[in-house]
Design an enzyme around this catalytic site. Structure first.
Site, mmCIF file in Angstrom:
data_model
loop_
_atom_site.group_PDB
_atom_site.id
_atom_site.type_symbol
_atom_site.label_atom_id
_atom_site.label_comp_id
_atom_site.label_asym_id
_atom_site.label_seq_id
_atom_site.Cartn_x
_atom_site.Cartn_y
_atom_site.Cartn_z
ATOM 1 N N THR B 6 0.830 -1.215 0.000
ATOM 2 C CA THR B 6 0.000 0.000 0.000
ATOM 3 C C THR B 6 0.861 1.261 0.000
ATOM 4 O O THR B 6 0.608 2.185 -0.775
ATOM 5 C CB THR B 6 -0.877 0.048 1.278
ATOM 6 O OG1 THR B 6 -1.225 -1.287 1.624
ATOM 7 C CG2 THR B 6 -2.105 0.870 1.057
ATOM 8 N N ARG B 38 8.094 -9.701 -4.383
ATOM 9 C CA ARG B 38 8.257 -11.143 -4.231
ATOM 10 C C ARG B 38 7.546 -11.880 -5.357
ATOM 11 O O ARG B 38 7.966 -12.917 -5.804
ATOM 12 C CB ARG B 38 7.696 -11.597 -2.878
ATOM 13 C CG ARG B 38 8.797 -12.100 -1.970
ATOM 14 C CD ARG B 38 8.239 -12.558 -0.665
ATOM 15 N NE ARG B 38 7.384 -11.514 -0.088
ATOM 16 C CZ ARG B 38 7.034 -11.469 1.189
ATOM 17 N NH1 ARG B 38 7.455 -12.400 2.020
ATOM 18 N NH2 ARG B 38 6.270 -10.512 1.638
ATOM 19 N N LYS B 97 9.678 0.853 11.402
ATOM 20 C CA LYS B 97 9.723 1.242 12.819
ATOM 21 C C LYS B 97 10.465 0.225 13.668
ATOM 22 O O LYS B 97 11.286 0.578 14.516
ATOM 23 C CB LYS B 97 8.268 1.343 13.267
ATOM 24 C CG LYS B 97 7.969 1.457 14.689
ATOM 25 C CD LYS B 97 6.438 1.481 14.798
ATOM 26 C CE LYS B 97 5.825 0.269 14.081
ATOM 27 N NZ LYS B 97 4.552 0.504 13.442
ATOM 28 N N GLU B 121 11.299 9.185 8.488
ATOM 29 C CA GLU B 121 10.102 9.924 8.906
ATOM 30 C C GLU B 121 8.872 9.021 8.924
ATOM 31 O O GLU B 121 8.010 9.145 9.793
ATOM 32 C CB GLU B 121 9.876 11.106 7.958
ATOM 33 C CG GLU B 121 8.688 11.991 8.284
ATOM 34 C CD GLU B 121 8.898 12.779 9.567
ATOM 35 O OE1 GLU B 121 8.403 12.314 10.613
ATOM 36 O OE2 GLU B 121 9.553 13.840 9.529
ATOM 37 N N VAL B 124 7.616 6.689 12.252
ATOM 38 C CA VAL B 124 6.882 7.161 13.438
ATOM 39 C C VAL B 124 5.739 8.071 13.018
ATOM 40 O O VAL B 124 5.958 9.082 12.353
ATOM 41 C CB VAL B 124 7.786 7.957 14.406
ATOM 42 C CG1 VAL B 124 7.035 8.277 15.694
ATOM 43 C CG2 VAL B 124 9.056 7.202 14.719
ATOM 44 N N GLY B 126 3.159 7.858 10.885
ATOM 45 C CA GLY B 126 2.651 7.962 9.514
ATOM 46 C C GLY B 126 2.971 9.284 8.863
ATOM 47 O O GLY B 126 4.120 9.586 8.572
ATOM 48 N N ILE B 128 2.703 12.324 10.118
ATOM 49 C CA ILE B 128 3.067 13.434 11.000
ATOM 50 C C ILE B 128 4.563 13.724 10.886
ATOM 51 O O ILE B 128 5.374 12.817 11.031
ATOM 52 C CB ILE B 128 2.743 13.080 12.468
ATOM 53 C CG1 ILE B 128 1.267 12.746 12.602
ATOM 54 C CG2 ILE B 128 3.109 14.224 13.385
ATOM 55 C CD1 ILE B 128 0.878 12.392 14.009
ATOM 56 N N LYS B 197 7.822 3.313 18.936
ATOM 57 C CA LYS B 197 7.855 4.698 18.457
ATOM 58 C C LYS B 197 8.466 5.620 19.510
ATOM 59 O O LYS B 197 9.241 6.518 19.187
ATOM 60 C CB LYS B 197 6.441 5.147 18.078
ATOM 61 C CG LYS B 197 5.913 4.440 16.834
ATOM 62 C CD LYS B 197 4.413 4.660 16.671
ATOM 63 C CE LYS B 197 3.887 3.942 15.424
ATOM 64 N NZ LYS B 197 2.407 3.899 15.411
#
Lengths: 424, 424
Positions: B6, B38, B97, B121, B124, B126, B128, B197
């Site tokens: 995604t 894959r 993460k 970035e 942590v 998404g 923000i 996080k």
């Protein structure tokens, strides 16, 4: 550094506290070479006096200076200083909101020509990293809307009116005593300061050249304690907002008090704080919030800019970030064409037919009523009453036409009070 | 690009939509050379199939590739991929993460040695921009505290329990149906995801090497609808928080549900949103807020990193930002020594002497009571009652000792329920 007031002294203090860490982060030494002031004799606690000078030549004539930090403020001589620095190939860091809002395009173009940076995080929202968020974090997204609380004085006054039931005048006097408001508070409470900031955000976020068509600017003087009480009864709080929307074919920009839902994050930004809610096509909603003014918060923004710019210079690539800022003339949406929901308070004589007259004026202009409250003023037995309506979405022109039709009517004790509702 | 789920597909879409603007912002062309997957046969709408490969060699063997975007996730083979890329002198952008929280120090050291960037970035919060805020905007300040809502699943479940009166189980089932929770939700609702996080934020903000002493991690499974109702009666809402404080001599890190004042900004961050409140010595409080997860928001963060890193490479100075991240082993404050106010709910048999027994246990441990409410459970006439106490500030060890003294007492129908109060 040009100017050494509260922000300037705080910048010097932060550089001293930062010590080696700052140099390591930049990859080069960050050293203050000269501080231009008007008066050498003014007491400046903690400032190294050997740095002070009253001679612009000793700054501009020094080829060892790479970055000019402009903290003089206002139009002149700040503008000439910045132009001169850029033309000499020095990068500029400034917190001068007025200059960026009114002469940003020319100054940015000059910086690009000279291949240097013009950085201005401190010009909007004090310590809030809004400029870098729009410039860097939104670089890969498209901003569709910005809604913000950008004037700490107005926000403080509104918070105190709500929490302590003060009038506008009393809350403003209190803000002045506490140093949150100027002796002449009109730049703040009449919305001009917020409008300048919105202009800068619209340049960064919507690529809109600032200036151009005048935007709708409205302050908070006309708000009465009773408006806060009514707003609360409908589940809202009153905030002074800046609102920007990119409609594709045009950009909507406006600054005014508004009702925001009491459970929204913006409703809960209190006191002298600032907040900016951004809507990205891909990112969805995001918000940054913090101290919108004050020496230290603004100094943090200024110094962050200095470190960014210094890092670029040390890497041999100054001016890259400034080159990324693009703006063009874009059509503005006229206020008459803006759509919103509305709060309207009518102070009326309590007699038969009053409601019919108001409802007719609104209905004839196709403004439909969503909710209504009526309250007699407690202090006047048998006297006038307040009728408050929340409307469904309507065009500004239609609402104004309805109010125009009622103006001068014998049933109205004062002109109707209108506020927009912002569902954030 | 390694992996094309995604987030990966969203990154490709954003690059296509960005078009020339992206290249102009960077000062060089940003071009996707290969996408390692894959399974070549999986349907991937809008992805250029000629880019796809199942051979790692065709990525790592290509010297024209400057940046590797790692979106495989998990421990292996993601870790080997990143190590290989860094050792080859390629910069890495990742949203992984787990890897940064557990192997961040080694990977960052490898990046510094190779003089390239390792940007994360997307790892942590998404969309923000919290990593760049801590790294850049706080570069000139000292972070003293961080308090955040960093797990969207837990926040959604708690919001639904409060708003719709659902149980934990029902709210979690609903979150699973809506795609906000995994089939096995334990990483989220037991607090592990938030703890990872927090470890990353503590590295960026407090200079603390992640890993080390285990931190206190507590999830939201034990919270009952009645806790939401009691919290509301005291003027609080329940949120799952990460809390970090720099005490100078030690750093306090913990993850658990907590009561926050209902008028605070954090209390009003609802649904699947994330928020991080930062306290800077100079900046004071500031907050960033937005979509904490999801393909598009995370893709915006990943692509912003790509643009940053690409700009540095184009300027001939890769690796500068990563070099600015510094961390050392620092002492951790033990949970027993943490100070807080507390919410404690005792489900008791309603008989004489109950209150005395509870008050004695608390008093003997020097935990003093600030407020108290008692409510009989509506469903059981003559049955047990809930006694809820808010305490003044106390050491965790003292509160735990008081509860230990009461455990097994005949008056308690269940173990006492404890939550900390966070006055943000």
């Amino acid at each position: 550094m040009l100017g050494c007031g509260t922000v300037g002294a705080s910048v010097l203090r932060l550089i001293e506290q930062g010590g080696e860490t700052l140099h390591e982060r930049v990859g080069a030494r960050v050293e203050v070479r000269r501080v231009l002031v008007r008066d050498l004799d003014k007491a400046r606690a903690g400032v190294d006096e050997t740095l002070l000078t009253t001679e612009p030549e000793s700054v501009f004539g020094d080829e060892g200076i790479d970055i000019i930090v402009e903290l003089v403020g206002g139009e002149q001589p700040a503008r000439s200083f910045i132009e001169r620095a850029l033309d000499q190939g020095k990068s500029v860091v400034t917190a001068n909101k007025l200059l960026i809002a009114t002469h940003g395009p020319e100054l940015l173009a000059r910086a690009v020509t000279a291949q240097v940076d013009l950085a201005f995080e401190g010009a909007v929202g004090g310590g809030i990293p809004i400029v870098r968020t729009l410039r860097d974090a939104f670089a890969s997204d498209r901003l569709t809307a910005v809604t913000g609380i950008l004037n700490g004085t107005s926000n403080y006054v509104l918070s105190r009116m709500l929490d302590a039931g003060l009038t506008f005048a009393d809350a403003t006097a209190e803000a002045q005593q506490l140093g949150y408001a100027e002796a002449d508070p009109s730049m703040d409470v009449d919305g001009h300061d917020a409008a300048h900031k919105l202009g800068i955000l619209a340049m960064l976020g919507f690529g809109l050249t600032p200036g151009g068509d005048p935007m709708h600017v409205e302050g908070i003087r006309a708000i009465e304690p009773v408006d806060h009480r009514f707003a609360a009864r409908f589940g809202y709080r009153i905030k002074h907002l800046v609102v920007g929307r990119d409609h594709g074919d045009s950009v909507e920009l406006r600054t005014h008090p508004a009702l925001v839902p009491e459970r929204s994050v913006l409703a809960n930004v209190n006191g002298a704080l600032n907040a900016v809610l951004l809507e990205g096509e891909a990112l969805g909603p995001s918000l940054v919030y913090g101290q919108g003014a004050g020496g230290m918060p603004t100094a943090v923004s200024v110094l962050s800019d200095v470190l960014d710019v210094a890092r670029s210079i040390a890497a041999g690539a100054p001016g890259l970030q400034t080159r990324g800022i693009r703006h063009t003339e874009r059509a503005r949406r006229a206020m008459a064409d803006v759509e919103s929901r509305y709060y309207i308070r009518f102070r009326v004589l309590d007699r038969p037919g009053v409601m019919a007259q108001i409802a007719t004026a609104l209905g004839q202009n196709e403004v439909s009523i969503e909710q209504m409250l009526q309250d007699r003023l407690p202090e006047v037995e048998g006297g006038p009453a307040d009728v408050v309506m929340l409307t469904h979405g309507a065009r500004e022109a239609a609402v104004q036409a309805a109010l125009e039709a009622l103006k001068g009517s014998a049933i109205l004790v004062q002109d109707p009070r209108l506020m927009r509702i912002q569902d954030v």
